[in-house]
Design a protein around this motif. Structure first.
Motif, PDB file in Angstrom:
ATOM      1  N   ASN A  30      62.533  46.158  41.434  1.00 47.94           N
ATOM      2  CA  ASN A  30      62.013  47.363  42.080  1.00 47.94           C
ATOM      3  C   ASN A  30      63.076  48.468  42.050  1.00 47.94           C
ATOM      4  O   ASN A  30      64.166  48.287  42.594  1.00 47.94           O
ATOM      5  CB  ASN A  30      61.626  47.056  43.529  1.00 47.94           C
ATOM      6  CG  ASN A  30      60.745  48.143  44.128  1.00 47.94           C
ATOM      7  OD1 ASN A  30      60.780  49.294  43.716  1.00 47.94           O
ATOM      8  ND2 ASN A  30      59.955  47.766  45.120  1.00 47.94           N
ATOM      9  N   HIS A  47      57.353  54.570  40.766  1.00 45.27           N
ATOM     10  CA  HIS A  47      56.715  53.380  40.199  1.00 45.27           C
ATOM     11  C   HIS A  47      55.810  53.726  39.019  1.00 45.27           C
ATOM     12  O   HIS A  47      55.658  52.908  38.097  1.00 45.27           O
ATOM     13  CB  HIS A  47      55.949  52.624  41.289  1.00 45.27           C
ATOM     14  CG  HIS A  47      56.847  51.957  42.279  1.00 45.27           C
ATOM     15  ND1 HIS A  47      56.538  51.830  43.618  1.00 45.27           N
ATOM     16  CD2 HIS A  47      58.074  51.383  42.118  1.00 45.27           C
ATOM     17  CE1 HIS A  47      57.525  51.190  44.230  1.00 45.27           C
ATOM     18  NE2 HIS A  47      58.463  50.912  43.355  1.00 45.27           N
ATOM     19  N   GLY A  66      55.182  46.845  37.487  1.00 43.26           N
ATOM     20  CA  GLY A  66      54.876  48.230  37.822  1.00 43.26           C
ATOM     21  C   GLY A  66      53.496  48.379  38.435  1.00 43.26           C
ATOM     22  O   GLY A  66      53.310  49.135  39.400  1.00 43.26           O
ATOM     23  N   PHE A  69      53.686  47.103  41.951  1.00 44.17           N
ATOM     24  CA  PHE A  69      54.352  48.092  42.815  1.00 44.17           C
ATOM     25  C   PHE A  69      53.344  49.160  43.252  1.00 44.17           C
ATOM     26  O   PHE A  69      53.287  49.538  44.423  1.00 44.17           O
ATOM     27  CB  PHE A  69      55.507  48.766  42.073  1.00 44.17           C
ATOM     28  CG  PHE A  69      56.677  47.865  41.772  1.00 44.17           C
ATOM     29  CD1 PHE A  69      57.026  46.831  42.624  1.00 44.17           C
ATOM     30  CD2 PHE A  69      57.437  48.066  40.620  1.00 44.17           C
ATOM     31  CE1 PHE A  69      58.113  46.009  42.346  1.00 44.17           C
ATOM     32  CE2 PHE A  69      58.519  47.253  40.336  1.00 44.17           C
ATOM     33  CZ  PHE A  69      58.861  46.215  41.195  1.00 44.17           C
TER      34      PHE A  69
END
Length: 215
Positions: A30, A47, A66, A69
Motif C-alpha cells: 500500500n 490508489h 490496486g 485498495f
C-alpha cells in the motif's frame, strides 16, 4: 448446522495462515502508510495511480491489490456501489489467475458490502461461506476464522443467538489454543456484543475488557 461445524473443526488440527501472509504483503504494497491522516479523496487518487501503473507494467498482482485498495477506499467512504464495482473487477482478475486466496478475499468483501448496501443477511452469510470454501482449498485456518466470525455476527444481527453462539464455540477455543488473541482481539468485542443481546452482561464485560486490553 452441526454437520457444517464438524466439517470445519476437521480443518483445525494445525495452523495455516495464507491470509496472514496476504494481508502482510498487501499492507506492505500500500503506497499510503499513514492511513489515518490522509483524506479519502487523496487515497483514491493515489490508489488509482497505483492501479494504472500496474496495468502499464502488466503486473497482475499489483493490479489486483490496486483494485482491492479502491474497493476498500470506496467502502470506507460509504460509496457501496463503487466498492462493489471495483470488487467485481478484482474478482475477474482473481478468477483469471485461479487464485483461491484472492477469491476468498473477494467473497469476504462481497459479504460485508452486501450487508452494508441492503442489509441482506442471508446473502452475506452465503458470501462468507463461499470465502470459507476457497480458504479450505489452502487449509487456511486463519481466513476461515475471520469468515466464521462474520457469519456469527450476521446470525446475531438476525437475532439467531443460538446459531451465533455455536460458531463462537469453535472460534474462541481455536484463538486460545493457537494464541491468536493479539491478532483477533476484535472477535472478543464481537462476542461481547452477542452476550449483551443475550442479556449476559457480566460475561459481556469480561470479553469487552479483554478486547480493550488487546487493542
Amino acid at each position: 448446522m452441526k454437520l457444517k461445524l464438524i466439517v470445519l473443526i476437521l480443518l483445525f488440527p494445525f495452523l495455516i495462515n495464507a491470509q496472514s501472509l496476504f494481508i502482510k504483503e498487501i499492507s506492505n504494497q500500500n503506497p499510503i502508510k499513514d492511513k489515518d491522516n490522509v483524506k479519502i479523496a487523496d487515497k483514491i487518487l493515489v490508489h488509482e495511480q497505483y492501479y494504472n501503473d500496474a496495468k502499464k507494467t502488466k503486473d497482475v498482482k499489483k493490479q489486483f491489490y490496486g483494485l482491492l485498495f479502491l474497493t476498500d477506499d470506496y467502502f470506507n467512504h460509504s460509496d457501496f456501489v463503487q466498492a462493489k464495482k471495483y470488487n467485481y473487477e478484482a474478482e475477474l482478475v482473481a478468477m483469471k489467475q485461479n487464485n483461491s486466496v484472492w477469491l476468498a478475499e473477494i467473497e469476504y468483501r462481497k459479504g460485508y458490502i452486501s450487508y452494508s448496501m441492503l442489509e441482506m443477511i442471508d446473502s452475506s452469510i452465503g458470501y462468507f461461506r463461499n470465502s470459507i470454501e476457497y480458504s479450505k482449498k489452502d487449509n487456511d485456518s486463519i481466513a476461515i476464522i475471520s469468515s466464521l466470525d462474520q457469519i456469527a455476527c450476521m446470525y446475531r444481527v438476525a437475532e439467531k443467538y443460538d446459531s451465533s453462539q455455536a460458531y463462537y464455540n469453535i472460534i474462541l477455543p481455536f484463538i486460545s489454543t493457537h494464541q491468536l488473541q493479539n491478532e483477533y482481539g476484535y472477535i472478543y468485542g464481537n462476542y461481547a456484543n452477542l452476550l449483551v443481546f443475550e442479556k449476559k452482561f457480566k460475561q459481556a464485560e469480561i470479553y469487552l475488557d479483554t478486547a480493550i486490553i488487546i487493542a
